[in-house]
Design a protein around this motif. Structure first.
Motif, PDB file in Angstrom:
ATOM      1  N   ASN A 300       0.820  -1.215   0.000  1.00  0.00           N
ATOM      2  CA  ASN A 300       0.000   0.000   0.000  1.00  0.00           C
ATOM      3  C   ASN A 300       0.852   1.263   0.000  1.00  0.00           C
ATOM      4  OD1 ASN A 300      -2.302  -1.496  -0.059  1.00  0.00           O
ATOM      5  ND2 ASN A 300      -2.959  -1.027   2.026  1.00  0.00           N
ATOM      6  N   LEU A 301       1.977   1.214   0.667  1.00  0.00           N
ATOM      7  CA  LEU A 301       2.870   2.384   0.652  1.00  0.00           C
ATOM      8  C   LEU A 301       3.412   2.632  -0.758  1.00  0.00           C
ATOM      9  CD1 LEU A 301       4.840   1.892   4.007  1.00  0.00           C
ATOM     10  CD2 LEU A 301       3.059   3.579   3.507  1.00  0.00           C
ATOM     11  N   LYS A 302       3.720   1.565  -1.483  1.00  0.00           N
ATOM     12  CA  LYS A 302       4.185   1.723  -2.857  1.00  0.00           C
ATOM     13  C   LYS A 302       3.067   2.224  -3.755  1.00  0.00           C
ATOM     14  CE  LYS A 302       7.807  -1.800  -2.693  1.00  0.00           C
ATOM     15  NZ  LYS A 302       8.290  -3.105  -3.267  1.00  0.00           N
ATOM     16  N   VAL A 303       1.843   1.748  -3.517  1.00  0.00           N
ATOM     17  CA  VAL A 303       0.707   2.208  -4.311  1.00  0.00           C
ATOM     18  C   VAL A 303       0.481   3.700  -4.103  1.00  0.00           C
ATOM     19  CG1 VAL A 303      -1.799   2.047  -4.558  1.00  0.00           C
ATOM     20  CG2 VAL A 303      -0.427  -0.026  -4.424  1.00  0.00           C
ATOM     21  N   CYS A 304       0.523   4.137  -2.864  1.00  0.00           N
ATOM     22  CA  CYS A 304       0.314   5.565  -2.573  1.00  0.00           C
ATOM     23  C   CYS A 304       1.408   6.431  -3.201  1.00  0.00           C
ATOM     24  CB  CYS A 304       0.276   5.792  -1.066  1.00  0.00           C
ATOM     25  SG  CYS A 304      -1.174   5.099  -0.246  1.00  0.00           S
ATOM     26  N   GLU A 305       2.599   5.921  -3.235  1.00  0.00           N
ATOM     27  CA  GLU A 305       3.710   6.722  -3.751  1.00  0.00           C
ATOM     28  C   GLU A 305       3.820   6.668  -5.271  1.00  0.00           C
ATOM     29  OE1 GLU A 305       8.592   7.055  -3.200  1.00  0.00           O
ATOM     30  OE2 GLU A 305       7.428   5.523  -2.153  1.00  0.00           O
ATOM     31  N   ILE A 306       3.711   5.477  -5.858  1.00  0.00           N
ATOM     32  CA  ILE A 306       3.961   5.314  -7.286  1.00  0.00           C
ATOM     33  C   ILE A 306       2.677   5.471  -8.100  1.00  0.00           C
ATOM     34  CG2 ILE A 306       4.804   3.731  -9.058  1.00  0.00           C
ATOM     35  CD1 ILE A 306       6.601   2.470  -6.918  1.00  0.00           C
ATOM     36  N   GLU A 307       1.624   4.746  -7.773  1.00  0.00           N
ATOM     37  CA  GLU A 307       0.401   4.768  -8.574  1.00  0.00           C
ATOM     38  C   GLU A 307      -0.453   6.004  -8.291  1.00  0.00           C
ATOM     39  OE1 GLU A 307      -1.881   1.190  -8.580  1.00  0.00           O
ATOM     40  OE2 GLU A 307      -0.130  -0.112  -8.533  1.00  0.00           O
ATOM     41  N   ASN A 313       5.643  13.399   2.491  1.00  0.00           N
ATOM     42  CA  ASN A 313       4.994  14.095   3.605  1.00  0.00           C
ATOM     43  C   ASN A 313       3.480  13.939   3.559  1.00  0.00           C
ATOM     44  OD1 ASN A 313       4.852  15.673   1.267  1.00  0.00           O
ATOM     45  ND2 ASN A 313       4.612  17.579   2.435  1.00  0.00           N
ATOM     46  N   GLU A 314       2.924  13.810   2.335  1.00  0.00           N
ATOM     47  CA  GLU A 314       1.482  13.601   2.212  1.00  0.00           C
ATOM     48  C   GLU A 314       1.094  12.197   2.684  1.00  0.00           C
ATOM     49  OE1 GLU A 314       0.620  16.558  -1.622  1.00  0.00           O
ATOM     50  OE2 GLU A 314       0.936  14.391  -1.913  1.00  0.00           O
ATOM     51  N   ILE A 315       1.915  11.223   2.341  1.00  0.00           N
ATOM     52  CA  ILE A 315       1.656   9.850   2.829  1.00  0.00           C
ATOM     53  C   ILE A 315       1.732   9.820   4.343  1.00  0.00           C
ATOM     54  CG2 ILE A 315       2.533   7.487   2.837  1.00  0.00           C
ATOM     55  CD1 ILE A 315       3.506   7.922  -0.018  1.00  0.00           C
ATOM     56  N   LYS A 324      -5.797   3.078   8.883  1.00  0.00           N
ATOM     57  CA  LYS A 324      -6.361   1.963   8.135  1.00  0.00           C
ATOM     58  C   LYS A 324      -5.921   1.950   6.676  1.00  0.00           C
ATOM     59  CE  LYS A 324     -10.548   1.098  10.833  1.00  0.00           C
ATOM     60  NZ  LYS A 324     -12.039   1.034  10.796  1.00  0.00           N
ATOM     61  N   VAL A 325      -5.419   3.070   6.194  1.00  0.00           N
ATOM     62  CA  VAL A 325      -4.933   3.108   4.820  1.00  0.00           C
ATOM     63  C   VAL A 325      -3.780   2.132   4.624  1.00  0.00           C
ATOM     64  CG1 VAL A 325      -3.844   4.604   3.088  1.00  0.00           C
ATOM     65  CG2 VAL A 325      -5.720   5.476   4.474  1.00  0.00           C
ATOM     66  N   LEU A 326      -3.025   1.848   5.685  1.00  0.00           N
ATOM     67  CA  LEU A 326      -1.861   0.973   5.583  1.00  0.00           C
ATOM     68  C   LEU A 326      -2.246  -0.467   5.240  1.00  0.00           C
ATOM     69  CD1 LEU A 326       0.310   2.275   8.553  1.00  0.00           C
ATOM     70  CD2 LEU A 326       0.743   2.576   6.111  1.00  0.00           C
ATOM     71  N   ASN A 327      -3.372  -0.929   5.710  1.00  0.00           N
ATOM     72  CA  ASN A 327      -3.790  -2.309   5.394  1.00  0.00           C
ATOM     73  C   ASN A 327      -5.140  -2.357   4.694  1.00  0.00           C
ATOM     74  OD1 ASN A 327      -5.429  -1.599   7.510  1.00  0.00           O
ATOM     75  ND2 ASN A 327      -4.738  -3.213   8.896  1.00  0.00           N
ATOM     76  N   ALA A 328      -5.503  -1.260   4.000  1.00  0.00           N
ATOM     77  CA  ALA A 328      -6.755  -1.222   3.245  1.00  0.00           C
ATOM     78  C   ALA A 328      -6.641  -2.058   1.989  1.00  0.00           C
ATOM     79  CB  ALA A 328      -7.114   0.218   2.897  1.00  0.00           C
TER      80      ALA A 328
END
Length: 420
Positions: A300-307, A313-315, A324-328
């Motif tokens: 999910n961290l890669k999805v938020c950053e790349i996709e 700082n936004e993440i 919950k975004v971490l394991n959504a």
């Protein structure tokens, strides 16, 4: 008086039978030998062996019949001798005729003793009334095996008390080998000490059933290990209230070693570049982060950053506000972002400012946005008039949303939804 008469009778019988005891034992031995021979199985491997087996059985039967006849004859003669009076015996002695003495077994005194107290007890064959029969309680036998734990609840003190605590046995029995594990536990020595430990760290009694249902293995954990893990969390400045809340919502938390808990805390603090306070904050609000796998979190961290294109700082801002975004679910996360960013035209910084939209229901966002667009009020830019924040868009109930944001009635909103 009865005991004295019994002793006299025994003495007389010993005088009659003592001289012939040896011969009697010899006859009994022969009878037993015949019995043993008749019971020896013969393996029939050929026709000759069949004949030999039949001959052996026939000889044994004949020997047995001879001994029985001899034994019966001796018994009859013994009874005739006992029936003779003392005068008859004296006359036979004077005539140099020895009366026959039976070689019967000597009677053991202990077998002939009278138990007067036992005579007054009820016999096992004595008839009883219907009322007494109803009062007889027969304990139910525990089934040797079963596919359900409910068959053991009435016989197992541990299971019956776990049910009283609110444990869902039907959920536990779906897991392999857990039911047999619970049946082997003793409530006083295994279960009660763990429950007292949970109560000492602040867990409410009403949460015991939930914890054991989802993590029955806590009943087999060493108490020293459990205490060590709680002490570690306290050393990382988690308050007692936070620890009790974390254990209540994440039953597997105390099953992990101190080393694993330390590694998890270090991962979130380093990966997200968070302070110790923010790390404790997100873990306290979502304790499953310490129990679950790290792979969905990394993805999910890669999805938020790349996709999705969020900055670091936004993440960080999104995770601190909505852990919950971490394991959504990845599909849901990308679907909501695509609709909010590309259809509603909301920029990244506003989504990071109101990250609750990423945790909302996609259908709610879609229905409300289309309704506001139909009314001409879909305006999400804070620099323009009639601004509608994403937070209020997804958090308000339907009636409040219609009256405060859409300036419409709830009936109008329901009629509009039928057109979609």
């Amino acid at each position: 008086m009865a005991s004295s008469c019994t002793q006299l009778c025994l003495q007389c019988r010993r005088l009659i039978c003592s001289k012939t005891a040896a011969s009697t034992w010899q006859h009994i031995t022969q009878v037993r030998h015949c019995t043993t021979v008749t019971r020896v199985p013969t393996k029939f491997l050929s026709g000759a062996s069949v004949i030999r087996g039949n001959d052996t059985a026939t000889q044994a039967r004949q020997c047995w019949k001879q001994q029985i006849f001899c034994y019966s004859d001796l018994t009859a003669k013994h009874l005739e001798t006992e029936a003779m009076g003392d005068k008859d015996i004296e006359e036979l002695s004077k005539a140099n005729v020895v009366p026959y003495k039976s070689p019967l077994l000597p009677v053991i005194e202990s077998q002939m003793s009278l138990d007067l107290d036992a005579a007054g007890e009820n016999s096992a064959l004595e008839e009883i009334s219907d009322e007494e029969a109803v009062c007889i309680s027969i304990p139910a036998a525990m089934p040797p095996e079963s596919t359900s734990l409910r068959d053991y609840v009435d016989q197992s003190d541990t299971l019956s008390k776990l049910v009283q605590l609110g444990v869902n046995l039907w959920k536990i029995e779906q897991r392999p080998n857990v039911g047999s594990m619970l049946l082997r536990l003793d409530f006083d020595t295994d279960v009660a000490p763990r429950l007292l430990f949970l109560k000492e760290i602040g867990v409410e009694d009403s949460r015991f059933g939930y914890i054991i249902t989802h993590n029955p293995f806590i009943l087999t954990e060493n108490l020293e290990n459990l205490q060590a893990r709680v002490s570690f969390l306290k050393s990382r400045n988690f308050s007692p209230e936070s620890i009790a809340s974390m254990v209540s919502r994440a039953p597997y938390l105390l099953n992990f070693s101190v080393k694993r808990l330390d590694n998890r805390l270090g991962f979130y603090q380093e990966k997200l570049n968070l302070s110790a306070s923010n790390t404790r904050n997100i873990v306290t609000r979502l304790p499953r982060l310490l129990c679950g796998s790290l792979e969905p979190v990394k993805e999910n961290l890669k999805v938020c950053e790349i996709e999705l294109g969020f900055k670091e700082n936004e993440i960080q801002q999104i995770v601190v506000a909505v852990p919950k975004v971490l394991n959504a679910n990845k599909k849901k996360l990308t679907q909501i972002f695509d609709f909010v960013h590309n259809t509603m035209k909301v920029p990244h910084h506003l989504i990071a400012k109101f990250p609750q939209v990423l945790n909302a229901k996609f259908l709610r966002i879609k229905e409300r946005h289309f309704f506001l667009t139909y009314l001409g009020k879909a305006q999400y830019d804070p620099t323009l008039p009639n601004y509608i924040s994403l937070d209020r868009l997804v958090s308000l109930p339907d009636e409040t949303f219609c009256t405060q944001l859409a300036s419409a009635t709830l009936e109008d909103f329901h009629l509009f939804l039928k057109t979609l």
